[in-house]
Write a protein that holds these residues in place. Sequence first.
Motif, PDB file in Angstrom:
ATOM      1  N   UNK A 121       0.811  -1.221   0.000  1.00  0.00           N
ATOM      2  CA  UNK A 121       0.000   0.000   0.000  1.00  0.00           C
ATOM      3  C   UNK A 121       0.849   1.279   0.000  1.00  0.00           C
ATOM      4  N   UNK A 122       0.341   2.274  -0.732  1.00  0.00           N
ATOM      5  CA  UNK A 122       0.888   3.618  -0.690  1.00  0.00           C
ATOM      6  C   UNK A 122      -0.073   4.497   0.112  1.00  0.00           C
ATOM      7  N   UNK A 123       0.470   5.209   1.087  1.00  0.00           N
ATOM      8  CA  UNK A 123      -0.359   5.941   2.049  1.00  0.00           C
ATOM      9  C   UNK A 123       0.003   7.419   2.046  1.00  0.00           C
ATOM     10  N   UNK A 124      -1.017   8.264   2.048  1.00  0.00           N
ATOM     11  CA  UNK A 124      -0.834   9.709   2.204  1.00  0.00           C
ATOM     12  C   UNK A 124      -1.340  10.115   3.581  1.00  0.00           C
ATOM     13  N   UNK A 125      -0.467  10.742   4.353  1.00  0.00           N
ATOM     14  CA  UNK A 125      -0.810  11.241   5.685  1.00  0.00           C
ATOM     15  C   UNK A 125      -0.960  12.756   5.586  1.00  0.00           C
ATOM     16  N   UNK A 126      -2.120  13.278   5.959  1.00  0.00           N
ATOM     17  CA  UNK A 126      -2.350  14.727   5.937  1.00  0.00           C
ATOM     18  C   UNK A 126      -2.108  15.276   7.335  1.00  0.00           C
ATOM     19  N   UNK A 127      -1.124  16.164   7.448  1.00  0.00           N
ATOM     20  CA  UNK A 127      -0.770  16.737   8.734  1.00  0.00           C
ATOM     21  C   UNK A 127       0.567  16.216   9.218  1.00  0.00           C
ATOM     22  N   UNK A 128       1.211  16.985  10.093  1.00  0.00           N
ATOM     23  CA  UNK A 128       2.538  16.605  10.577  1.00  0.00           C
ATOM     24  C   UNK A 128       2.683  16.857  12.078  1.00  0.00           C
ATOM     25  N   UNK A 129       1.580  16.764  12.801  1.00  0.00           N
ATOM     26  CA  UNK A 129       1.608  16.961  14.245  1.00  0.00           C
ATOM     27  C   UNK A 129       1.825  15.661  14.998  1.00  0.00           C
ATOM     28  N   UNK A 130       1.466  15.670  16.283  1.00  0.00           N
ATOM     29  CA  UNK A 130       1.684  14.509  17.128  1.00  0.00           C
ATOM     30  C   UNK A 130       0.931  13.279  16.674  1.00  0.00           C
ATOM     31  N   UNK A 131      -0.317  13.456  16.242  1.00  0.00           N
ATOM     32  CA  UNK A 131      -1.102  12.304  15.771  1.00  0.00           C
ATOM     33  C   UNK A 131      -0.463  11.697  14.533  1.00  0.00           C
ATOM     34  N   UNK A 132       0.034  12.551  13.646  1.00  0.00           N
ATOM     35  CA  UNK A 132       0.707  12.059  12.441  1.00  0.00           C
ATOM     36  C   UNK A 132       1.939  11.252  12.810  1.00  0.00           C
ATOM     37  N   UNK A 133       2.713  11.715  13.783  1.00  0.00           N
ATOM     38  CA  UNK A 133       3.918  10.986  14.198  1.00  0.00           C
ATOM     39  C   UNK A 133       3.564   9.583  14.674  1.00  0.00           C
ATOM     40  N   UNK A 134       2.484   9.472  15.442  1.00  0.00           N
ATOM     41  CA  UNK A 134       2.075   8.158  15.949  1.00  0.00           C
ATOM     42  C   UNK A 134       1.640   7.240  14.816  1.00  0.00           C
TER      43      UNK A 134
END
Length: 283
Positions: A121-134
Motif C-alpha cells: 500500500x501507498x499511504x498519504x498522511x495529511x498533517x505533521x503533528x503529534x497524531x501524524x507521528x504516531x
Amino acid sequence: MEKLYGLLGYPVGHSMSPSMHNKAFEDLKVAARYMAFEVEPQNLQNAVEAIRSLQLGGCNVTIPHKVEVMNYLDEIDEEALEIGAVNTIVREGNKLIGYNTDGRGYLQSLLEVLTGELSEKQVAIIGAGGAARAVVTALKNNHTKRIVVANRTIEKAEQLLNRLHSPVSLLEAQEIKTVESNLEQFDIVINTTSVGMSPQVEQTPICLDKLSNKSIVSDLIYNPIKTKFLTEAEAKGATILNGVGMFVNQGALSFEYWTKQSPNRKLMTKTVLQQLGGYYVNR
C-alpha cells in the motif's frame, strides 16, 4: 478499595474516556474508577508526582501534555520515544513508565477495513503533528510500502520524517497540493489534522477530486462521526473510516497495560457511540 486511574489534559471536560473506561471496569468487575483531571500546563509536574503520592494505577495523557510529560517520568518505552510523545503512564511500585498506544490503536482500526497487505500500500498522511507521528510510526513499523506526509508547511513534514529511521524510498514529505494532484496513486489517505472537527464541520483538509474509488479514506476525527471529508470520500465510492476505532483501541491498549486484562472493545465502542449520538457502518 477501588484503584484510581485518570486522564491528564487541558481542557478535559469534553472527554469520553471516563465513561468508556468505567464501563470496561464494570464489565470485568475490576475495582477501579477513572476520572478526568484538568491540569494546566504549569501544574503538570505536580500532577505527575501525584500519581506516585496518591498511588494511582496510571493515567492517560492528552493535549497539551503528551510531549512535556516525558520530562517527569522514570522510564519511557522505545515506541513512545520514537513517536516523541506519551499518552499512557503506568505506575509500577514507585516508578512511572510512559507508553504511546495511539499508533497501534489506529493501526488496529485500519486493519479492520483493509484488504491486502500494508507492504503493498501507498499511504498519504495529511498533517505533521503529534497524531501524524504516531500513525506514521505504526505504519512504518508494519512495513508499509510507501508513506507520504503532506503538510501546508513542508518543512514541518520534513522535520517529522527526520525523526524516524527508515529507507528514503519509504518516507517522503510533500506539499498538500502535490498530493491532491496525484491522489489517485494512494491506496490509503489519512487525515490527522483537526480540520473538519466540530464546530468547524464544513471544512475539509484536502480536495478529493482525484481520489480513486478503490481507496480507503480515514479521518482521526470522531466528532462529528462522519466528517465532510468522509462524506465526500464516500460519495466517490471510497471505503471510509472515522476516528472512533482509534480512540477505543488506544484506550483498550492502555487498559491492558494497567490491568493485564483485555476489555470488551465492542462495549467500549458502544459506550462512545452512545455519547456521540449516532453510528455509521464503515464501508
